[in-house]
Design an enzyme around this catalytic site. Structure first.
Site, PDB file in Angstrom:
ATOM      1  N   LYS A 193       0.838  -1.207   0.000  1.00 20.63           N
ATOM      2  CA  LYS A 193       0.000   0.000   0.000  1.00 20.63           C
ATOM      3  C   LYS A 193       0.872   1.257   0.000  1.00 20.63           C
ATOM      4  CE  LYS A 193      -3.819  -2.354   2.352  1.00 20.63           C
ATOM      5  NZ  LYS A 193      -4.582  -2.582   3.582  1.00 20.63           N
TER       6      LYS A 193
ATOM      7  N   GLN B  24      -4.180  -1.491   9.902  1.00 19.89           N
ATOM      8  CA  GLN B  24      -4.197  -2.805   9.249  1.00 19.89           C
ATOM      9  C   GLN B  24      -4.771  -3.863  10.193  1.00 19.89           C
ATOM     10  OE1 GLN B  24      -3.505  -3.285   6.059  1.00 19.89           O
ATOM     11  NE2 GLN B  24      -3.733  -5.508   6.080  1.00 19.89           N
TER      12      GLN B  24
ATOM     13  N   ASP C 124     -10.584   3.322   4.703  1.00 18.01           N
ATOM     14  CA  ASP C 124     -10.948   1.896   4.646  1.00 18.01           C
ATOM     15  C   ASP C 124     -12.469   1.722   4.654  1.00 18.01           C
ATOM     16  OD1 ASP C 124      -9.089  -0.149   4.363  1.00 18.01           O
ATOM     17  OD2 ASP C 124      -8.396   0.000   6.446  1.00 18.01           O
TER      18      ASP C 124
HETATM   19  N1  GUN Z   1      -6.874  -6.684   6.377  1.00 11.26           N
HETATM   20  C1  GUN Z   1      -7.356  -7.358   5.301  1.00 11.26           C
HETATM   21  N2  GUN Z   1      -7.938  -6.505   4.427  1.00 11.26           N
HETATM   22  C2  GUN Z   1      -7.812  -5.277   4.958  1.00 11.26           C
HETATM   23  C3  GUN Z   1      -8.215  -3.984   4.514  1.00 11.26           C
HETATM   24  O1  GUN Z   1      -8.829  -3.798   3.451  1.00 11.26           O
HETATM   25  N3  GUN Z   1      -7.894  -2.953   5.346  1.00 11.26           N
HETATM   26  C4  GUN Z   1      -7.246  -3.137   6.520  1.00 11.26           C
HETATM   27  N4  GUN Z   1      -6.996  -2.057   7.269  1.00 11.26           N
HETATM   28  N5  GUN Z   1      -6.866  -4.322   6.967  1.00 11.26           N
HETATM   29  C5  GUN Z   1      -7.148  -5.387   6.183  1.00 11.26           C
END
Ligand code: GUN
Length: 291
Positions: A52, A96, A119
């Site tokens: 990311k 995350q 998110d």
């Molecule tokens: N863990 C798995 N998918 C995601 C996501 O889209 N965002 C976040 N913050 N954690 C994740």
């Protein structure tokens, strides 16, 4: 069979974002800035967060990665979130998931300023999404909508079967696809671990979204001909022939299922890359909203 190429589509979206960023900067605007918090040392989570951050750099965003140790307390994490909430330079941030067991995930997600919640996990944004109001749509379902849109996969009046009811994928996906929207207007059935006669249901599906995290769960005898299959699974299976020591496997037995499909996403290179592109799109949106 047409492969829904998430890698290429995500690259197209990132190029569109990069162009918008350069226009913003030409107009004297600051760069969009995404921050990510990760707690602990889970290998897969670190890989995703690093991807990311790298993607931010490639489209001309600022990025900040905050790495916290596994033993971080809930109140320390809440403190970091409070700092990001008031930092005027940060347009959006993510925490995350999953978090270590001693931290209450819901409490953490609720502490994020909804205007910076790129998110789309805050209950206020989930509520807006469910009401089809403008908001941040979570990256994975948003990426799936975009992929279906760009490949002109028809959803109106189709029977979509969603496998899995997670807050991140299954639940929002089922809501979004049933709504009155460009990629939507579908009749949706959501299946989960307690569903009876699953095969009877999947055999009726025009579109299947598999998001249960069980490698190669969906087999050819569970689907009809000319179906569209979206595979959200990414399980790491040990593989000594790979340099990394593992290979990525989806929720779909790709080789046998793809033979019956009109459209299918590969793993890797399907939904995964789209997720990152849509997070960037949400961050750009957060940045533009402020100006
Ligand atoms: N863990 C798995 N998918 C995601 C996501 O889209 N965002 C976040 N913050 N954690 C994740």
């Amino acid at each position: 069979m047409i492969l829904l190429d998430g890698k290429k589509t995500a690259a197209d979206i990132k190029a569109e974002i990069a162009l918008e960023v350069s226009t913003l900067i030409e107009r004297g605007h600051k760069k969009p800035h995404l921050a990510a918090i990760i707690v602990g040392n889970d290998g897969a989570s670190l890989t995703y967060v690093n991807a990311k951050v790298k993607a931010c750099e490639r489209v001309g965003f600022e990025s900040t990665l905050i790495r916290l140790p596994e033993n971080t307390t809930e109140s320390d994490l809440l403190n970091e979130i409070a700092i990001l909430n008031i930092d005027k330079d940060i347009d959006g941030f993510i925490v995350q998931l999953p978090l270590p067991k001693h931290i209450d995930e819901q409490k953490i997600l609720m502490a994020v300023d909804p205007d910076k919640d790129v998110d789309g996990f805050h209950p206020m944004n989930v509520g807006k999404m469910a009401l089809n109001l403008p908001t941040f749509i979570s990256a994975t379902p948003f990426g799936i909508l975009e992929l279906l849109d760009r490949y002109n996969v028809q959803t109106s009046g189709k029977h979509v079967v969603v496998l899995g009811r997670s807050h991140i994928v299954g639940s929002p996906m089922s809501i979004l696809l049933s709504q009155k929207r460009k990629v939507g207007d579908a009749t949706v059935t959501i299946c989960h671990s307690r569903t009876k006669n699953l095969k009877e249901i999947t055999l009726q599906a025009d579109i299947i979204v598999a998001a249960i995290g069980i490698p190669e769960f969906l087999k050819a005898d569970m689907i009809k001909e000319n179906v569209t299959v979206i595979d959200v699974g990414i399980t790491r299976l040990a593989d000594s022939t790979k340099q990394s020591g593992f290979r990525l496997v989806g929720d779909v037995a790709f080789d046998e299922v793809s033979k019956k499909c009109d459209f299918i996403t590969p793993v890797p290179g399907g939904v995964g890359p789209m997720t990152i592109a849509m997070l960037l799109k949400n961050t750009l949106l957060a940045c533009k909203r402020k100006s």
